[in-house]
Write a protein that holds these residues in place. Structure first.
Motif, PDB file in Angstrom:
ATOM      1  N   VAL A  19       0.961  -1.123  -0.070  1.00  0.00           N
ATOM      2  CA  VAL A  19       0.081  -0.021  -0.093  1.00  0.00           C
ATOM      3  C   VAL A  19       0.926   1.354  -0.136  1.00  0.00           C
ATOM      4  N   SER A  20       0.351   2.387  -0.993  1.00  0.00           N
ATOM      5  CA  SER A  20       1.208   3.576  -0.864  1.00  0.00           C
ATOM      6  C   SER A  20       0.272   4.656  -0.886  1.00  0.00           C
ATOM      7  N   TYR A  21       0.724   5.870  -0.068  1.00  0.00           N
ATOM      8  CA  TYR A  21       0.001   7.209   0.086  1.00  0.00           C
ATOM      9  C   TYR A  21       0.880   7.933  -0.535  1.00  0.00           C
ATOM     10  N   ASN A  22       0.170   8.732  -1.602  1.00  0.00           N
ATOM     11  CA  ASN A  22       0.901   9.932  -2.390  1.00  0.00           C
ATOM     12  C   ASN A  22       2.380   9.473  -2.754  1.00  0.00           C
ATOM     13  N   GLU A  23       2.444   8.357  -3.121  1.00  0.00           N
ATOM     14  CA  GLU A  23       3.657   7.752  -3.960  1.00  0.00           C
ATOM     15  C   GLU A  23       4.782   7.181  -2.760  1.00  0.00           C
ATOM     16  N   ARG A  24       4.333   7.363  -1.421  1.00  0.00           N
ATOM     17  CA  ARG A  24       5.135   7.040  -0.265  1.00  0.00           C
ATOM     18  C   ARG A  24       4.748   5.522   0.187  1.00  0.00           C
ATOM     19  N   LYS A  25       5.543   4.711   0.164  1.00  0.00           N
ATOM     20  CA  LYS A  25       5.160   3.073   0.311  1.00  0.00           C
ATOM     21  C   LYS A  25       5.092   3.140   1.874  1.00  0.00           C
ATOM     22  N   ILE A  26       3.837   2.619   2.076  1.00  0.00           N
ATOM     23  CA  ILE A  26       3.493   2.428   3.395  1.00  0.00           C
ATOM     24  C   ILE A  26       3.609   0.885   4.135  1.00  0.00           C
ATOM     25  N   ILE A  27       3.004  -0.017   3.178  1.00  0.00           N
ATOM     26  CA  ILE A  27       3.225  -1.164   3.316  1.00  0.00           C
ATOM     27  C   ILE A  27       3.768  -1.964   2.277  1.00  0.00           C
ATOM     28  N   SER A  28       4.672  -2.909   2.673  1.00  0.00           N
ATOM     29  CA  SER A  28       5.721  -3.545   1.457  1.00  0.00           C
ATOM     30  C   SER A  28       5.561  -5.035   1.896  1.00  0.00           C
ATOM     31  N   ALA A  29       5.010  -5.719   1.159  1.00  0.00           N
ATOM     32  CA  ALA A  29       5.105  -7.299   1.055  1.00  0.00           C
ATOM     33  C   ALA A  29       4.829  -7.888   2.509  1.00  0.00           C
TER      34      ALA A  29
END
Length: 257
Positions: A17-27
């Motif tokens: 999941v990303s917000y405003n092109e910033r990765k919040i959740i990764s794998a």
């Protein structure tokens, strides 16, 4: 011959999941077994609530797959089923009340059961009495949300979710900002569901006592992923990474300086 492994109630793979092109959740990964309870802990802003909201279809993920009792419901980050169909089986409860202010507690609970489950009104009323009885809230069924205390609101919101009898609960800090008696009542109700109905629970909490009382396993979420995972029997001392140990130490200092 070893017994066949039990399929998880909730299986998640590579959630992103990303917000405003910033990765919040990764794998992010998860295998939530039937009748099990997993807690997610981590720093504020680490994305814990985002995981729950994305699994409930309230936040659009950009990647990942998920299965509920073996049925695929999330693919490439998007729901593959109708939201109402998902909520019959997987229900999110947050800190926000979510009750309609112009309806009584009873009407809120009954409406949820009728709309989501399609059951008759009398059955919905019977279920409302059952769940509010467990939460010590029967005397407030005729009250409006604005007439309830914070703890009563939280219990009413939980009752609205309990009446749906989902297979999996996603719980976001529901014992935060309530008095110890309310927290104990909520915890006991969840333990009853956990043991008697086989409901699986994935929950977020900063309350280590709630984690120890409810969870089987604990995930430390850091840098958007499962940084470390331990059995609750070894929580929090069983963490090995410096990041997890620093988090638990700092959290304990805030609670018990």
């Amino acid at each position: 011959m070893d017994p066949s492994p039990v399929a998880p109630s909730l299986k998640v793979r590579e959630l992103g999941v990303s917000y405003n092109e910033r990765k919040i959740i990764s794998a992010f990964q998860l295998d939530l077994a039937p009748r099990s309870c997993t807690a997610i802990v981590g720093y504020s802003g680490s994305g814990k609530s985002t995981i729950l909201k994305s699994l409930a279809g309230l936040v659009k993920a950009e990647a990942g797959e998920a299965w509920l009792d073996g049925e695929h419901f999330l693919e490439a980050g998007g729901l593959t089923v109708h939201p109402w169909s998902l909520r019959r089986q997987l229900t999110l409860v947050t800190q926000q009340c979510g009750l309609q202010p112009h309806k009584t507690v009873m009407d809120n609970i009954v409406l949820a059961a009728i709309v989501v489950m399609g059951i008759a009104k009398q059955e919905a009323v019977d279920r409302a009495h059952e769940v509010t009885g467990k939460l010590g809230l029967v005397e407030k069924l005729g009250s409006y949300p604005g007439e309830l205390s914070g703890g009563q609101l939280q219990r009413a919101h939980l009752a609205k979710a309990l009446v749906l009898e989902p297979n999996v609960f996603l719980l976001d800090e529901i014992t935060s900002n309530v008095d110890p008696r309310t927290s104990e009542a909520i915890g006991q109700t969840l333990q009853d569901l956990h043991s008697s109905r086989g409901t699986s629970i994935l929950f977020i909490s900063h309350d280590f006592s709630a984690v120890r009382n409810l969870a089987d396993r604990v995930i430390f979420l850091h840098e958007g992923r499962n940084f470390e995972e331990v059995s609750v029997r070894s929580f929090p001392e069983g963490f090995k990474t410096a990041e997890a140990l620093t988090f638990t130490t700092n959290t304990r200092k805030r609670v018990d300086p």
